[in-house]
Design a protein around this motif. Sequence first.
Motif, mmCIF file in Angstrom:
data_model
loop_
_atom_site.group_PDB
_atom_site.id
_atom_site.type_symbol
_atom_site.label_atom_id
_atom_site.label_comp_id
_atom_site.label_asym_id
_atom_site.label_seq_id
_atom_site.Cartn_x
_atom_site.Cartn_y
_atom_site.Cartn_z
ATOM 1 N N TRP A 64 0.807 -1.217 0.000
ATOM 2 C CA TRP A 64 0.000 0.000 0.000
ATOM 3 C C TRP A 64 0.847 1.278 0.000
ATOM 4 O O TRP A 64 0.596 2.207 -0.764
ATOM 5 C CB TRP A 64 -0.910 -0.043 1.240
ATOM 6 N N THR A 115 0.491 5.040 -2.161
ATOM 7 C CA THR A 115 -0.392 6.008 -1.491
ATOM 8 C C THR A 115 0.386 7.031 -0.677
ATOM 9 O O THR A 115 -0.114 8.132 -0.428
ATOM 10 C CB THR A 115 -1.379 5.294 -0.550
ATOM 11 N N LEU A 147 -1.030 3.045 6.980
ATOM 12 C CA LEU A 147 -2.217 2.191 7.038
ATOM 13 C C LEU A 147 -2.134 1.379 8.317
ATOM 14 O O LEU A 147 -1.234 0.551 8.481
ATOM 15 C CB LEU A 147 -2.292 1.259 5.824
ATOM 16 N N LEU A 149 -9.958 -2.707 2.362
ATOM 17 C CA LEU A 149 -9.429 -1.494 2.952
ATOM 18 C C LEU A 149 -10.571 -0.634 3.473
ATOM 19 O O LEU A 149 -11.563 -0.411 2.778
ATOM 20 C CB LEU A 149 -8.604 -0.739 1.924
ATOM 21 N N ASP A 172 -9.819 5.580 2.666
ATOM 22 C CA ASP A 172 -9.656 6.040 1.294
ATOM 23 C C ASP A 172 -8.352 5.510 0.707
ATOM 24 O O ASP A 172 -7.286 5.688 1.291
ATOM 25 C CB ASP A 172 -9.667 7.571 1.262
ATOM 26 N N GLY A 173 -8.442 4.873 -0.451
ATOM 27 C CA GLY A 173 -7.263 4.283 -1.072
ATOM 28 C C GLY A 173 -6.752 5.040 -2.274
ATOM 29 O O GLY A 173 -6.185 4.432 -3.195
ATOM 30 N N ARG A 178 -4.459 6.899 -4.808
ATOM 31 C CA ARG A 178 -3.053 6.662 -5.105
ATOM 32 C C ARG A 178 -2.385 7.925 -5.628
ATOM 33 O O ARG A 178 -2.990 8.711 -6.353
ATOM 34 C CB ARG A 178 -2.924 5.542 -6.147
ATOM 35 N N SER A 238 -8.140 3.820 -7.365
ATOM 36 C CA SER A 238 -8.149 3.827 -5.907
ATOM 37 C C SER A 238 -8.181 2.394 -5.374
ATOM 38 O O SER A 238 -8.873 1.531 -5.910
ATOM 39 C CB SER A 238 -9.374 4.601 -5.411
ATOM 40 N N LEU A 239 -7.428 2.173 -4.308
ATOM 41 C CA LEU A 239 -7.356 0.824 -3.722
ATOM 42 C C LEU A 239 -8.545 0.600 -2.805
ATOM 43 O O LEU A 239 -8.803 1.400 -1.896
ATOM 44 C CB LEU A 239 -6.050 0.674 -2.941
ATOM 45 N N THR A 240 -9.247 -0.475 -3.022
ATOM 46 C CA THR A 240 -10.348 -0.867 -2.146
ATOM 47 C C THR A 240 -10.134 -2.258 -1.563
ATOM 48 O O THR A 240 -10.532 -2.532 -0.431
ATOM 49 C CB THR A 240 -11.692 -0.838 -2.893
#
Length: 218
Positions: free
Chosen positions: A156, A160, A164, A184, A187-188, A190, A196-198
């Motif tokens: 991550w 980002t 985390l 996650l 809010d992900g 980048r 966006s990472l979820t």
Amino acid sequence: MIEAILPPAVVAVEAFDDIPGEPPFPGEEHLIAEAVESRRREFVTARRCARAALRTFGHPDAPILPGPRREPRWPAGMTGSITHCAGYRAAAVARAADVPLLGVDAEPNGPLPEGVAESVTVPGELEMLDRLDRSHPGTHWGRLLFSAKESVYKAWFPVTRRWLGFEEARLTIDPDAGTFTAKLLVDGARVDGGPSLTVLNGRFRVGRGLILTAVTAM
């Protein structure tokens, strides 16, 4: 061992012991100048593994210096991750264009210290760990969850540039498939402009008294 849970685009080098008296690589001495001997040995061996992996991509040996969160800074166009624990050191690297997210972690296959499980889990995870302990004895699932969340963080952070916490990801573990999924809870977004990472997906392996986890995204 660890290559079994990584895609072919990733090169991993691992070691189960150290070279007695091996000095730090030039340019890295200051990073462990005040470290105890055990920390010095694991650092030197793990960095050696990382340089060996980078050589397969044509990168000459060079110091691997830390970033602001002590994360390894890789050559341009590369991504990677380093891990070490008692009796094990490893590094995994890949071209960032092939594997933009990469995190690996190793832990001894033993119970977590008292009270740690409660501090690294979110609601529902302790119950999952209890079920896994009953249905699949022999693996310390709390330690595996801890390792998996470490791998999630290592994958991550480079994309980002944000912390985390353990409480910011909810893990689901499939013991038969040897996989895990981290949802996650923050809010992900980048910094590289990617999606966006979820959810992050990973794999694990247990053997030789070790728990190894890896998170990758292609």
